[in-house]
Design an enzyme around this catalytic site. Structure first.
Site, PDB file in Angstrom:
ATOM      1  N   SER A  66      -5.165  -6.685  -5.787  1.00  0.00           N
ATOM      2  CA  SER A  66      -5.379  -5.377  -5.130  1.00  0.00           C
ATOM      3  C   SER A  66      -6.094  -5.465  -3.789  1.00  0.00           C
ATOM      4  O   SER A  66      -6.146  -4.463  -3.067  1.00  0.00           O
ATOM      5  CB  SER A  66      -6.163  -4.446  -6.042  1.00  0.00           C
ATOM      6  OG  SER A  66      -5.331  -3.938  -7.042  1.00  0.00           O
ATOM      7  N   TYR A 191       5.704  -4.642  -3.559  1.00  0.00           N
ATOM      8  CA  TYR A 191       4.313  -4.470  -4.009  1.00  0.00           C
ATOM      9  C   TYR A 191       3.843  -5.695  -4.812  1.00  0.00           C
ATOM     10  O   TYR A 191       2.747  -6.226  -4.575  1.00  0.00           O
ATOM     11  CB  TYR A 191       4.203  -3.183  -4.843  1.00  0.00           C
ATOM     12  CG  TYR A 191       2.896  -3.028  -5.576  1.00  0.00           C
ATOM     13  CD1 TYR A 191       1.775  -2.518  -4.923  1.00  0.00           C
ATOM     14  CD2 TYR A 191       2.766  -3.392  -6.915  1.00  0.00           C
ATOM     15  CE1 TYR A 191       0.567  -2.392  -5.589  1.00  0.00           C
ATOM     16  CE2 TYR A 191       1.564  -3.274  -7.589  1.00  0.00           C
ATOM     17  CZ  TYR A 191       0.468  -2.772  -6.929  1.00  0.00           C
ATOM     18  OH  TYR A 191      -0.738  -2.650  -7.587  1.00  0.00           O
TER      19      TYR A 191
HETATM   20  O1  DON Z   1      -0.617  -3.609  -9.937  1.00  0.00           O
HETATM   21  C1  DON Z   1      -1.374  -4.318 -10.573  1.00  0.00           C
HETATM   22  O2  DON Z   1      -1.750  -4.023 -11.698  1.00  0.00           O
HETATM   23  C2  DON Z   1      -1.900  -5.581  -9.919  1.00  0.00           C
HETATM   24  N1  DON Z   1      -0.870  -6.206  -9.127  1.00  0.00           N
HETATM   25  C3  DON Z   1      -3.069  -5.310  -9.035  1.00  0.00           C
HETATM   26  C4  DON Z   1      -4.181  -4.565  -9.727  1.00  0.00           C
HETATM   27  C5  DON Z   1      -5.517  -4.892  -9.217  1.00  0.00           C
HETATM   28  O3  DON Z   1      -5.777  -5.902  -8.612  1.00  0.00           O
HETATM   29  C6  DON Z   1      -6.589  -3.940  -9.596  1.00  0.00           C
HETATM   30  N2  DON Z   1      -7.854  -4.471  -9.160  1.00  0.00           N
HETATM   31  N3  DON Z   1      -8.894  -4.600  -9.633  1.00  0.00           N
END
Ligand code: DON
Length: 307
Positions: A66, A191
């Site tokens: 994220s 994404y």
């Molecule tokens: O979309 C997702 O769930 C992951 N690619 C990224 C989520 C994430 O990093 C949340 N952070 N703490």
């Protein structure tokens, strides 16, 4: 510039954090991430005058996840300016990073660009503008860091793509309200690839430095954002960058920051430095447990924060 004794303070943190390094839980909902050794720990500070201070595994690359939302939002903000806020809000969500609940009542307009729903809209903006949104993002972080070999890890991207039911549901739901311009599956693909970018602590701190520097990236000299927009993006990191834990994070750390489930957290102190910490074990909100604690110790022991 007169800095605190960063080397000594980082060494202390590195020593004191030892018992906490395995206290969190490594993310396993993306199977490839579960393979990362839990005890890894790195921390790096890069100052505006070009000094780099680091401890532990600060030069080992990890999945930024994220934290990519920060760079994606920067590019989308460059492209659309304030028009971005017609499609995504600027309020903390108070819900988990992957929550769908508010989207129904708020008619497909995500609360902010740092939760998954908001990042999908941001990625849609990039997909509309660039043939490969993830490539545009990779090129952007290469420019910000000067590291020409930065890239995303295809195995991590594919691992997430194979388990992305929730994000897919979210993208289609947003599309049902007319807030995606590109096909939902194309947005999900870009994404997951951008989340799989691999960087180390020194590179991430370097990449975030433009926010501490009025919008100008010190490595490339590129004006990324005007000073006012850099202020606004940092403000969003402060209120939304660590999800429903943002209030507690700001209370404890006092810096604008962005976290990722790979265990990285990058934070900035305007006019002075950017810092990145990495420890894969997460707390219940999906933020690095030892990472938050280390940043709390850093701002307490240096006496430096935005407050
Ligand atoms: O979309 C997702 O769930 C992951 N690619 C990224 C989520 C994430 O990093 C949340 N952070 N703490």
């Amino acid at each position: 510039m007169n800095h605190p004794n960063y080397p000594a303070i980082l060494e202390e943190i590195h020593r004191d954090i030892a018992p906490w390094r395995t206290a969190g839980r490594v993310a396993d909902y993306i199977p490839e991430l579960a393979r990362v050794p839990a005890e890894r720990f790195g921390m790096a500070i890069v100052t505006l005058d070009g000094s780099v201070y680091s401890v532990g595994d600060a030069y080992e690359r990890f999945s930024i996840q994220s934290i990519s939302k920060l760079f994606a939002c920067t590019l989308a903000f460059q492209l659309l300016g304030d028009a971005l806020w017609e499609r995504v809000g600027r309020e903390p969500s108070g819900t988990a990073f992957n929550s769908l609940v508010q989207l129904e009542t708020e008619r497909g307009k995500p609360r902010n660009p740092f939760i998954n729903a908001g990042a999908l809209v941001v990625t849609d903006v990039l997909c509309r503008r660039f043939v490969g949104a993830e490539t545009a993002l990779v090129q952007f972080v290469r420019r910000l860091t000067g590291a020409a070999d930065l890239d995303y890890d295809l195995r991590v991207a594919q691992s997430e793509l194979a388990h992305a039911e929730r994000n897919r549901a979210m993208a289609h739901f947003i599309a049902s309200f007319g807030n995606l311009e590109m096909p939902a599956d194309a947005v999900i693909d870009a994404y997951c690839r951008q989340c799989a970018i691999e960087m180390n602590c020194v590179e991430l701190a370097t990449a975030a430095l433009f926010l501490a520097n009025g919008g100008v990236a010190p490595v490339s000299g590129e004006r990324v954002l005007d000073a006012s927009s850099a202020k606004r993006l940092s403000a969003l990191m402060l209120t939304c960058g660590t999800y429903d834990a943002a209030g507690d994070f700001v209370y404890r750390v006092g810096l604008p920051a962005k976290s990722g489930v790979g265990g990285g957290i990058v934070a900035v102190l305007p006019g002075e430095m950017a810092v990145c910490v990495w420890s894969p074990g997460l707390d219940a909100n999906g933020n690095s447990l030892a990472g938050v604690k280390s940043l709390e110790w850093l701002t307490t022991r240096t006496g430096q924060s935005i407050f």
